[in-house]
Scaffold this motif. Structure first.
Motif, short mmCIF file in Angstrom:
data_model
loop_
_atom_site.label_atom_id
_atom_site.label_comp_id
_atom_site.label_asym_id
_atom_site.label_seq_id
_atom_site.Cartn_x
_atom_site.Cartn_y
_atom_site.Cartn_z
N SER A 185 -0.38 -0.89 -29.82
CA SER A 185 -0.50 -0.57 -28.40
C SER A 185 0.77 -0.96 -27.66
N PRO A 186 1.21 -0.16 -26.69
CA PRO A 186 2.35 -0.56 -25.85
C PRO A 186 2.04 -1.82 -25.05
N ASN A 187 0.75 -2.15 -24.89
CA ASN A 187 0.35 -3.35 -24.16
C ASN A 187 0.26 -4.58 -25.05
N LEU A 188 0.66 -4.43 -26.28
CA LEU A 188 0.67 -5.57 -27.19
C LEU A 188 1.57 -6.69 -26.67
N VAL A 189 1.17 -7.93 -26.94
CA VAL A 189 2.05 -9.06 -26.66
C VAL A 189 2.27 -9.83 -27.96
N SER A 190 3.47 -10.31 -28.13
CA SER A 190 3.78 -11.20 -29.25
C SER A 190 3.58 -12.63 -28.79
N ALA A 191 2.97 -13.43 -29.64
CA ALA A 191 2.80 -14.85 -29.37
C ALA A 191 3.66 -15.62 -30.36
N TRP A 192 4.70 -16.25 -29.85
CA TRP A 192 5.54 -17.11 -30.70
C TRP A 192 5.07 -18.54 -30.49
N ILE A 193 4.66 -19.18 -31.59
CA ILE A 193 4.07 -20.51 -31.51
C ILE A 193 4.84 -21.46 -32.42
N PRO A 194 5.52 -22.46 -31.87
CA PRO A 194 6.17 -23.46 -32.71
C PRO A 194 5.12 -24.38 -33.32
N LEU A 195 5.16 -24.56 -34.62
CA LEU A 195 4.23 -25.45 -35.30
C LEU A 195 4.93 -26.80 -35.49
N TYR A 268 11.03 -26.51 -27.24
CA TYR A 268 9.59 -26.30 -27.35
C TYR A 268 8.91 -27.53 -27.94
N GLU A 269 7.67 -27.76 -27.48
CA GLU A 269 6.88 -28.87 -27.96
C GLU A 269 5.59 -28.34 -28.59
N PRO A 270 4.96 -29.13 -29.47
CA PRO A 270 3.67 -28.70 -30.04
C PRO A 270 2.66 -28.41 -28.92
#
Length: 319
Positions: A185-195, A268-270
């Motif tokens: 979908s063009p409405n997709l969002v990416s979630a970048w999550i630092p572990l 970025y923090e956890p």
């Protein structure tokens, strides 16, 4: 530039000295205020319309402390536990610390180098684990996305885990996610999550300021160029008209110059999450952490479930 160059930004309430000369794929970045700045953090408890407006304006939402820290660190511990005994981690350190030993980790014999990052068979296997799937679908994140989409979110099947070792010369190339998700979908969002922690020195993800509009233009142009290809090749990020590995390039310095823009970085923090549009240009620097911490992160994609259902129905009807 001096290793202590200060990144100053009107978007940040504070500044600090970066301890290294930032590099991406062996290309040095311009660390002047003209080419480097800080991401703007956003409170995830703000009204949802405010958050939608911020994503539309910036192309990203840097959500501080959205996720429970203990759940994030649990995944870090679980991931590096699989590497105990391989020589990857420094003796006497914990899996939560994730300290690189400095020794050649190729003892696994399953390591492959691709254009973006070091990947292993165990990385792919980890993405299929039940506890990691539960992490991707945890109520805190899903409830937030439910409100943001105003409907049930759908987790895209392609889940990516990356670990970046101190001293590696490779880093994530400059790209937009839409290149790899043309069937989404063009409405997709990416979630970048630092572990775990992901400081600037560790090679944390960086975004080209206001480039989501350029990414839209870029994808429109690629659609025109690819229009004569078969349908399966049009959505292929590695087709004959695309760059190496589907990326825009490796030289983040030159790309910032080309667009006369700044790379925006963060410590970025956890618990932090960055949501960004599939058109926002982003990349990462090499991990030069003086404490030898390994940067571990995951890339997840979510889109409104209604789009998935509509696409499936069209496919069944032969549209």
């Amino acid at each position: 530039m001096a290793p202590t160059a200060t990144v100053d930004s009107t978007q940040s309430p504070s500044t600090r000295n970066i301890k290294v000369d930032l590099k991406a794929n062996e290309f040095r970045l311009d660390m002047s205020n003209k080419r480097l700045g800080w991401l703007t953090a956003t409170d995830p408890t703000l009204p949802i319309e405010t958050l939608r407006g911020t994503l539309k304006k910036q192309g990203y939402l840097y959500l501080k402390g959205l996720l429970p820290v203990d759940k994030v660190l649990e995944q870090r511990r679980n991931f590096f536990k699989d590497y105990e005994g391989t020589g990857l981690l420094e003796a006497g350190t914990t899996t939560e610390q994730g300290i690189f030993s400095g020794h050649d980790p190729d003892a696994h014999a399953d390591i492959q180098i691709n254009f973006y990052h070091k990947t292993t068979a165990s990385v792919y296997n980890f993405a299929k684990r039940d506890d990691f799937k539960e992490f991707c679908l945890q109520p805190t994140l899903i409830n937030f996305l439910q409100k943001f989409f105003d409907e049930e979110p759908f987790l895209y099947n392609r889940k990516i885990l990356r670990y970046n070792l101190p001293g590696e010369k490779q880093s994530t190339a400059v790209h937009i996610d839409r290149t790899f998700l043309r069937d989404a979908s063009p409405n997709l969002v990416s979630a970048w999550i630092p572990l775990g922690p992901a400081t600037v020195e560790m090679g944390s993800l960086m975004y080209l300021e206001n480039s989501h509009k350029d990414g839209v233009d870029m994808e429109i142009e690629w659609s025109k160029v690819n229009s004569s290809l078969p349908p399966n090749e049009q959505i292929n990020p590695y087709n004959v008209n695309m760059g190496e590995g589907g990326a825009i390039g490796k030289d983040a310095f030159s790309i910032a110059e080309k667009y006369d823009s700044r790379w925006l970085v963060a410590d970025y923090e956890p618990g932090d999450v960055v949501l960004h549009t599939p058109y926002l240009i982003h990349s990462a620097c090499q991990n030069q952490d003086p404490e030898k911490k390994i940067r571990l992160s995951t890339d997840l994609r979510y889109q409104p479930k209604r789009y998935v259902m509509a696409t499936a129905i069209k496919s069944l009807l032969g549209y």
